[in-house]
Design a protein around this motif. Structure first.
Motif, PDB file in Angstrom:
ATOM      1  N   ILE A 179      86.026  33.739  24.623  1.00  0.00           N
ATOM      2  CA  ILE A 179      87.152  34.479  24.024  1.00  0.00           C
ATOM      3  C   ILE A 179      87.941  35.190  25.124  1.00  0.00           C
ATOM      4  CG2 ILE A 179      87.765  36.380  22.462  1.00  0.00           C
ATOM      5  CD1 ILE A 179      85.212  35.592  20.837  1.00  0.00           C
ATOM      6  N   LEU A 237      88.902  28.161  16.358  1.00  0.00           N
ATOM      7  CA  LEU A 237      88.564  27.016  17.212  1.00  0.00           C
ATOM      8  C   LEU A 237      87.174  26.507  16.864  1.00  0.00           C
ATOM      9  CD1 LEU A 237      89.168  27.712  21.019  1.00  0.00           C
ATOM     10  CD2 LEU A 237      89.883  25.711  19.710  1.00  0.00           C
ATOM     11  N   ILE A 264      90.261  32.832  26.864  1.00  0.00           N
ATOM     12  CA  ILE A 264      91.451  32.561  26.047  1.00  0.00           C
ATOM     13  C   ILE A 264      92.404  33.745  26.112  1.00  0.00           C
ATOM     14  CG2 ILE A 264      92.282  32.200  23.680  1.00  0.00           C
ATOM     15  CD1 ILE A 264      89.646  30.672  23.152  1.00  0.00           C
ATOM     16  N   LEU A 268      98.633  36.565  20.510  1.00  0.00           N
ATOM     17  CA  LEU A 268      97.398  36.094  19.873  1.00  0.00           C
ATOM     18  C   LEU A 268      96.536  37.324  19.601  1.00  0.00           C
ATOM     19  CD1 LEU A 268      95.562  33.710  19.008  1.00  0.00           C
ATOM     20  CD2 LEU A 268      94.657  33.704  21.339  1.00  0.00           C
ATOM     21  N   GLU A 293      79.864  33.126  23.871  1.00  0.00           N
ATOM     22  CA  GLU A 293      81.086  33.164  23.064  1.00  0.00           C
ATOM     23  C   GLU A 293      82.043  34.227  23.594  1.00  0.00           C
ATOM     24  OE1 GLU A 293      80.453  33.552  18.791  1.00  0.00           O
ATOM     25  OE2 GLU A 293      82.471  34.405  18.629  1.00  0.00           O
ATOM     26  N   ILE A 350      92.735  41.456  19.901  1.00  0.00           N
ATOM     27  CA  ILE A 350      91.420  40.805  19.975  1.00  0.00           C
ATOM     28  C   ILE A 350      90.344  41.826  20.340  1.00  0.00           C
ATOM     29  CG2 ILE A 350      90.055  39.175  21.352  1.00  0.00           C
ATOM     30  CD1 ILE A 350      92.597  37.447  21.620  1.00  0.00           C
ATOM     31  N   GLY A 351      89.202  41.770  19.669  1.00  0.00           N
ATOM     32  CA  GLY A 351      88.061  42.586  20.077  1.00  0.00           C
ATOM     33  C   GLY A 351      87.422  43.404  18.987  1.00  0.00           C
ATOM     34  N   ASP A 352      88.134  43.707  17.936  1.00  0.00           N
ATOM     35  CA  ASP A 352      87.512  44.462  16.834  1.00  0.00           C
ATOM     36  C   ASP A 352      87.220  43.487  15.689  1.00  0.00           C
ATOM     37  OD1 ASP A 352      86.802  46.607  14.989  1.00  0.00           O
ATOM     38  OD2 ASP A 352      87.875  47.923  16.385  1.00  0.00           O
ATOM     39  N   ASP A 353      86.863  44.015  14.535  1.00  0.00           N
ATOM     40  CA  ASP A 353      86.562  43.145  13.397  1.00  0.00           C
ATOM     41  C   ASP A 353      87.821  42.479  12.854  1.00  0.00           C
ATOM     42  OD1 ASP A 353      83.772  43.695  13.333  1.00  0.00           O
ATOM     43  OD2 ASP A 353      84.271  45.676  12.569  1.00  0.00           O
ATOM     44  N   LEU A 412      93.754  32.207  15.952  1.00  0.00           N
ATOM     45  CA  LEU A 412      93.276  30.910  16.431  1.00  0.00           C
ATOM     46  C   LEU A 412      91.816  30.701  16.043  1.00  0.00           C
ATOM     47  CD1 LEU A 412      93.315  28.389  18.301  1.00  0.00           C
ATOM     48  CD2 LEU A 412      92.910  29.954  20.228  1.00  0.00           C
ATOM     49  N   GLY A 447      93.761  37.471  17.342  1.00  0.00           N
ATOM     50  CA  GLY A 447      92.407  37.293  16.836  1.00  0.00           C
ATOM     51  C   GLY A 447      92.131  35.851  16.533  1.00  0.00           C
ATOM     52  N   GLY A 448      90.943  35.602  16.000  1.00  0.00           N
ATOM     53  CA  GLY A 448      90.578  34.232  15.676  1.00  0.00           C
ATOM     54  C   GLY A 448      89.101  34.127  15.405  1.00  0.00           C
ATOM     55  N   ASP A 449      88.589  32.930  15.557  1.00  0.00           N
ATOM     56  CA  ASP A 449      87.175  32.694  15.331  1.00  0.00           C
ATOM     57  C   ASP A 449      86.776  31.516  16.197  1.00  0.00           C
ATOM     58  OD1 ASP A 449      84.726  33.256  14.138  1.00  0.00           O
ATOM     59  OD2 ASP A 449      85.039  31.750  12.565  1.00  0.00           O
ATOM     60  N   THR A 450      85.537  31.497  16.636  1.00  0.00           N
ATOM     61  CA  THR A 450      85.074  30.422  17.501  1.00  0.00           C
ATOM     62  C   THR A 450      83.726  29.932  16.988  1.00  0.00           C
ATOM     63  OG1 THR A 450      86.164  31.569  19.331  1.00  0.00           O
ATOM     64  CG2 THR A 450      84.670  29.783  19.896  1.00  0.00           C
TER      65      THR A 450
HETATM   66  P1  ADP Z   1      83.259  38.608  14.045  1.00  0.00           P
HETATM   67  O1  ADP Z   1      81.801  38.371  14.174  1.00  0.00           O
HETATM   68  O2  ADP Z   1      83.622  39.964  13.564  1.00  0.00           O
HETATM   69  O3  ADP Z   1      83.980  37.504  13.315  1.00  0.00           O
HETATM   70  P2  ADP Z   1      83.921  37.375  16.526  1.00  0.00           P
HETATM   71  O4  ADP Z   1      82.794  37.451  17.513  1.00  0.00           O
HETATM   72  O5  ADP Z   1      84.136  36.111  15.793  1.00  0.00           O
HETATM   73  O6  ADP Z   1      83.793  38.613  15.555  1.00  0.00           O
HETATM   74  O7  ADP Z   1      85.264  37.733  17.268  1.00  0.00           O
HETATM   75  C1  ADP Z   1      85.347  38.858  18.116  1.00  0.00           C
HETATM   76  C2  ADP Z   1      86.804  39.133  18.371  1.00  0.00           C
HETATM   77  O8  ADP Z   1      87.360  38.037  19.075  1.00  0.00           O
HETATM   78  C3  ADP Z   1      87.620  39.304  17.111  1.00  0.00           C
HETATM   79  O9  ADP Z   1      88.636  40.256  17.381  1.00  0.00           O
HETATM   80  C4  ADP Z   1      88.212  37.944  16.896  1.00  0.00           C
HETATM   81  O10 ADP Z   1      89.439  38.042  16.210  1.00  0.00           O
HETATM   82  C5  ADP Z   1      88.404  37.474  18.332  1.00  0.00           C
HETATM   83  N1  ADP Z   1      88.303  36.005  18.480  1.00  0.00           N
HETATM   84  C6  ADP Z   1      87.248  35.199  18.229  1.00  0.00           C
HETATM   85  N2  ADP Z   1      87.515  33.914  18.514  1.00  0.00           N
HETATM   86  C7  ADP Z   1      88.787  33.891  18.958  1.00  0.00           C
HETATM   87  C8  ADP Z   1      89.653  32.873  19.395  1.00  0.00           C
HETATM   88  N3  ADP Z   1      89.293  31.574  19.424  1.00  0.00           N
HETATM   89  N4  ADP Z   1      90.908  33.218  19.784  1.00  0.00           N
HETATM   90  C9  ADP Z   1      91.315  34.499  19.722  1.00  0.00           C
HETATM   91  N5  ADP Z   1      90.535  35.519  19.340  1.00  0.00           N
HETATM   92  C10 ADP Z   1      89.285  35.223  18.950  1.00  0.00           C
END
Ligand code: ADP
Ligand code: MG
Length: 313
Positions: A7, A88, A10, A116, A3, A25-28, A86, A118-121
């Motif tokens: 990220i 995804l 992206i 961009l 994962e 991107i990268g923190d909580d 974002l 932050g987000g979740d994947t």
């Molecule tokens: P958490 O477990 O805290 O939700 P993640 O592993 O999901 O952390 O995400 C780590 C970092 O990457 C966070 O800053 C999150 O916002 C970013 N992130 C995760 N997925 C994406 C994405 N699809 N696009 C942009 N940023 C992302």
């Protein structure tokens, strides 16, 4: 691919530097600087494979459109876009797909200076949810509930192209390129939205179909509208692609155009021309009432049916 690698791919393809991103991107969570005397404008939209785009859509186009439809919502508020999130959902961590997706998203993000942050994947059937943030000076947002009787109804660009592409695709016809581009890579009318501040009263973006969207303005403003069917703007490509009846149907009820429909006070036309030239067309008028009536050149009402229309005579 892990994962993290995904990220990182992206992030590398979407990078837009902004001074108000204190932590991206990268923190909580991300940290963004806010602004005095401006409202933070927030919108989100989801696109699901097989519902909002075909299963075989190009990854670049999915990335582009997922951001475009959200920027269109900000444009319709008169907001300046600034940041995006974002979420995804992907069936597999396919590097070429991710890269092309991020290139499409990034191309539009760079055009409008959107970072961009932050987000979740997650894994699952392909779906993309984008959240966008933007700013508008306090009290200047363009809302759906602000149209008044006597206002002129205007629309940007041309209507029906994206729906014509969808129609050609469904009919297994070759899709004409200018129509395909409007369907797959819509251009959000951000700069026009900004230019409408201080002039337009109500605004909405045309995503579901012109009449359906104008109807939201009417319902929320407590007014009706009369539209001149012959005034609706169409592209050359649309006129070449379909006959007049079909064209009108697509212009009135086809979705996915992402033009702006808005109202201006009578007399504001010249001020608006001075700002955006021919980027808009006056197509009707706000009247007392509670629904949208579409009239042909003889003043007969065109009644939209499911998938077609008829004349009252
Ligand atoms: P958490 O477990 O805290 O939700 P993640 O592993 O999901 O952390 O995400 C780590 C970092 O990457 C966070 O800053 C999150 O916002 C970013 N992130 C995760 N997925 C994406 C994405 N699809 N696009 C942009 N940023 C992302
Ligand atoms: Mg997460």
């Amino acid at each position: 691919m892990a994962e993290f690698g995904l990220i990182e791919r992206i992030r590398a393809r979407t990078h837009v530097p902004r001074g108000d991103v204190l932590l991206g991107i990268g923190d909580d969570a991300a940290l963004l600087a806010t602004r005095p005397n401006e409202a933070l404008v927030v919108a989100t939209d989801t696109m699901v494979a097989g519902v909002h785009f075909p299963h075989d859509a190009a990854a670049f186009d999915i990335g582009w459109k997922s951001l475009a439809v959200n920027l269109s919502d900000l444009a319709a508020m008169g907001a300046a876009p600034s940041h995006a999130l974002l979420a995804l959902t992907l069936p597999e961590a396919d590097a070429p797909f991710i890269d092309a997706f991020a290139e499409g998203f990034g191309a539009l993000a760079r055009e409008f200076g959107v970072a961009l942050v932050g987000g979740d994947t997650t894994s699952g059937p392909l779906a993309v949810t984008v959240t966008v943030l933007g700013f508008v000076p306090m009290g200047e947002a363009l809302r759906r509930d602000a149209a008044r009787v006597g206002d002129l109804v205007c629309v940007t660009g041309t209507l029906g192209d994206a729906a014509a592409a969808l129609y050609q695709w469904r009919s297994e016809l070759p899709i004409m390129e200018p129509l395909a581009a409007r369907w797959h890579r819509p251009a959000p009318r951000v700069s026009i939205g900004l230019a409408l501040r201080g002039i337009a009263r109500a605004a909405i973006d045309v995503s579901d179909g012109f009449v359906a969207d104008l109807d939201h303005i009417c319902a929320q403003s407590g007014v009706g509208a009369e539209i001149d069917a012959d005034a609706l703007p169409s592209s050359l490509a649309l006129r070449e692609a379909v006959d007049r009846i079909q064209r009108r149907r697509l212009q009135l009820s086809g979705g996915d155009d992402y033009e702006l429909c808005f109202t201006i006070p009578p007399g504001a036309e010249h001020a608006l021309r001075a700002r955006i030239g021919d980027a808009f067309t006056i197509v009707g008028r706000i009247v007392a009432g509670e629904r949208v009536r579409v009239l042909d050149r003889d003043g007969h009402e065109i009644v939209l049916e499911r998938g077609g229309y008829e004349h009252f005579s």
